[in-house]
Design an enzyme around this catalytic site. Structure first.
Site, PDB file in Angstrom:
ATOM      1  N   HIS A 139      -8.076   1.924  -4.821  1.00 45.15           N
ATOM      2  CA  HIS A 139      -9.115   1.832  -3.787  1.00 45.15           C
ATOM      3  C   HIS A 139      -9.659   3.238  -3.553  1.00 45.15           C
ATOM      4  CE1 HIS A 139      -9.965   0.901   0.765  1.00 45.15           C
ATOM      5  NE2 HIS A 139     -11.073   1.131   0.077  1.00 45.15           N
TER       6      HIS A 139
ATOM      7  N   HIS B  62      -1.076  -1.241  -4.417  1.00 44.35           N
ATOM      8  CA  HIS B  62      -2.355  -0.790  -3.864  1.00 44.35           C
ATOM      9  C   HIS B  62      -2.292   0.722  -3.649  1.00 44.35           C
ATOM     10  CE1 HIS B  62      -6.188  -1.418  -1.777  1.00 44.35           C
ATOM     11  NE2 HIS B  62      -5.785  -0.498  -0.915  1.00 44.35           N
TER      12      HIS B  62
ATOM     13  N   MET C 226     -11.640   5.648  -1.673  1.00 43.48           N
ATOM     14  CA  MET C 226     -12.298   5.983  -0.407  1.00 43.48           C
ATOM     15  C   MET C 226     -12.843   7.397  -0.536  1.00 43.48           C
ATOM     16  SD  MET C 226      -9.848   4.252   2.488  1.00 43.48           S
ATOM     17  CE  MET C 226      -8.322   4.108   1.563  1.00 43.48           C
TER      18      MET C 226
ATOM     19  N   ASP D  12      -7.401  -5.384   3.873  1.00 43.03           N
ATOM     20  CA  ASP D  12      -6.734  -4.084   3.820  1.00 43.03           C
ATOM     21  C   ASP D  12      -6.703  -3.458   5.212  1.00 43.03           C
ATOM     22  OD1 ASP D  12      -5.805  -1.556   3.257  1.00 43.03           O
ATOM     23  OD2 ASP D  12      -7.323  -1.091   1.743  1.00 43.03           O
ATOM     24  N   GLY D  13      -5.508  -3.475   5.829  1.00 42.11           N
ATOM     25  CA  GLY D  13      -5.333  -2.794   7.112  1.00 42.11           C
ATOM     26  C   GLY D  13      -4.724  -3.675   8.187  1.00 42.11           C
TER      27      GLY D  13
ATOM     28  N   GLY E  45      -3.036   4.928   7.728  1.00 42.71           N
ATOM     29  CA  GLY E  45      -2.200   3.739   7.773  1.00 42.71           C
ATOM     30  C   GLY E  45      -1.697   3.483   9.180  1.00 42.71           C
TER      31      GLY E  45
ATOM     32  N   SER F  80       0.833  -1.201   0.000  1.00 44.81           N
ATOM     33  CA  SER F  80       0.000   0.000   0.000  1.00 44.81           C
ATOM     34  C   SER F  80       0.869   1.253   0.000  1.00 44.81           C
ATOM     35  CB  SER F  80      -0.915   0.013   1.230  1.00 44.81           C
ATOM     36  OG  SER F  80      -1.608   1.233   1.310  1.00 44.81           O
TER      37      SER F  80
ATOM     38  N   ASP G 295      -4.375   3.983  -2.452  1.00 44.71           N
ATOM     39  CA  ASP G 295      -5.513   4.480  -1.672  1.00 44.71           C
ATOM     40  C   ASP G 295      -5.793   5.940  -1.991  1.00 44.71           C
ATOM     41  OD1 ASP G 295      -6.264   2.231   0.015  1.00 44.71           O
ATOM     42  OD2 ASP G 295      -4.304   2.466   0.958  1.00 44.71           O
TER      43      ASP G 295
ATOM     44  N   MET H  48      -8.102   9.092  -1.122  1.00 43.91           N
ATOM     45  CA  MET H  48      -8.962   9.598  -0.044  1.00 43.91           C
ATOM     46  C   MET H  48      -9.333  11.048  -0.311  1.00 43.91           C
ATOM     47  SD  MET H  48      -6.842   8.146   3.218  1.00 43.91           S
ATOM     48  CE  MET H  48      -6.294   6.442   3.304  1.00 43.91           C
TER      49      MET H  48
ATOM     50  N   MET I 102     -12.157  -4.140   4.746  1.00 43.88           N
ATOM     51  CA  MET I 102     -11.334  -3.271   5.576  1.00 43.88           C
ATOM     52  C   MET I 102     -11.175  -3.902   6.959  1.00 43.88           C
ATOM     53  SD  MET I 102     -10.421  -0.779   3.684  1.00 43.88           S
ATOM     54  CE  MET I 102      -9.665   0.217   4.975  1.00 43.88           C
TER      55      MET I 102
ATOM     56  N   GLY J  87       0.982  -2.220   4.121  1.00 42.45           N
ATOM     57  CA  GLY J  87       1.581  -0.892   4.029  1.00 42.45           C
ATOM     58  C   GLY J  87       2.781  -0.734   4.928  1.00 42.45           C
ATOM     59  N   SER J  88       2.531  -0.446   6.189  1.00 39.75           N
ATOM     60  CA  SER J  88       3.615  -0.201   7.145  1.00 39.75           C
ATOM     61  C   SER J  88       4.537  -1.393   7.283  1.00 39.75           C
ATOM     62  CB  SER J  88       3.023   0.157   8.522  1.00 39.75           C
ATOM     63  OG  SER J  88       2.237   1.328   8.437  1.00 39.75           O
TER      64      SER J  88
END
Length: 220
Positions: free
Chosen positions: A65, A32, A67, A174-175, A143, A7, A34, A36, A136, A196-197
């Protein structure tokens, strides 16, 4: 096969080209992205120009994605920018079936994203029409959040629904995906892991991707 989708919300935007190059040279299959809008979620990330530049720098799948509110106004532009997959939120769509068909008419994969509080039963009338469900596993917008454990139960519910209505549909999580919980997530039925992280904050991101894939492929 388990798909790993780093991500880019967690990437270093000052060195975005290097981050894309790292993923290009890794075992990850998807990127991925995101998007927003500060309305549907309490944060603003990036938009069409960033997706367009990332598309130019990779031949891998760009998983966008959205959002955002009123996604139907922007899906054509994100497709033009290079999206291979576009997911819209069930909570943001007044006419979800129409929104999904709009994406599919562009010739790309259509996904529906579901917030943690939204029950799997809400997907019963749309599941046959989508290529992917993005569950989610954190509240959307930021993140680095902790994985919501109840998501494992929702994955199992979704897997059963998919088996009955649309066996080719992918389950994307995701998350809060980490090396520690990824095997559980895959064992519950997930196919796509958004990380992601746990990837971009690792000392060796490519190695982190390899470890994720290795740990999960032992499960399947």
């Amino acid at each position: 096969m388990i798909i790993v989708a780093p991500s880019f919300l967690a990437s270093d935007f000052l060195h975005l080209a290097d981050e894309v190059d790292m993923v290009n040279n890794s075992a990850a299959e998807w990127l991925h992205l995101d998007v927003m809008d500060g309305r549907f979620v309490p944060n603003i990330s990036f938009g069409i120009p960033v997706v367009e530049f990332i598309r130019k720098a990779t031949s891998k799948v760009c998983d966008v994605h959205l959002m955002i509110e009123e996604p139907e106004k922007f899906v054509a532009a994100f497709h033009k920018a290079g999206a291979d997959v576009i997911s819209v939120h069930i909570e943001a769509c007044r006419n979800l079936h129409r929104n999904i068909q709009q994406i599919k008419d562009l010739g790309i994969k259509a996904g529906v994203a579901v917030n943690p509080h939204t029950p799997i039963a809400s997907l019963e009338d749309i599941i046959a029409d989508v290529d992917l469900v993005n569950l989610m596993s954190v509240n959307p917008g930021f993140g680095g959040q902790k994985f919501i454990a109840h998501t494992l139960h929702k994955i199992a519910q979704l897997k059963q629904l998919i088996a009955e209505r649309n066996p080719s549909c992918l389950i994307e999580i995701d998350g809060g995906v980490t090396l520690d919980n990824a095997p559980q997530i895959v064992a519950a039925g997930a196919n796509v892991l958004v990380a992601g992280s746990s990837v971009f904050n690792a000392k060796n991101p490519q190695q982190a991707i390899d470890h994720l894939k290795t740990a999960c492929e032992k499960i399947i």
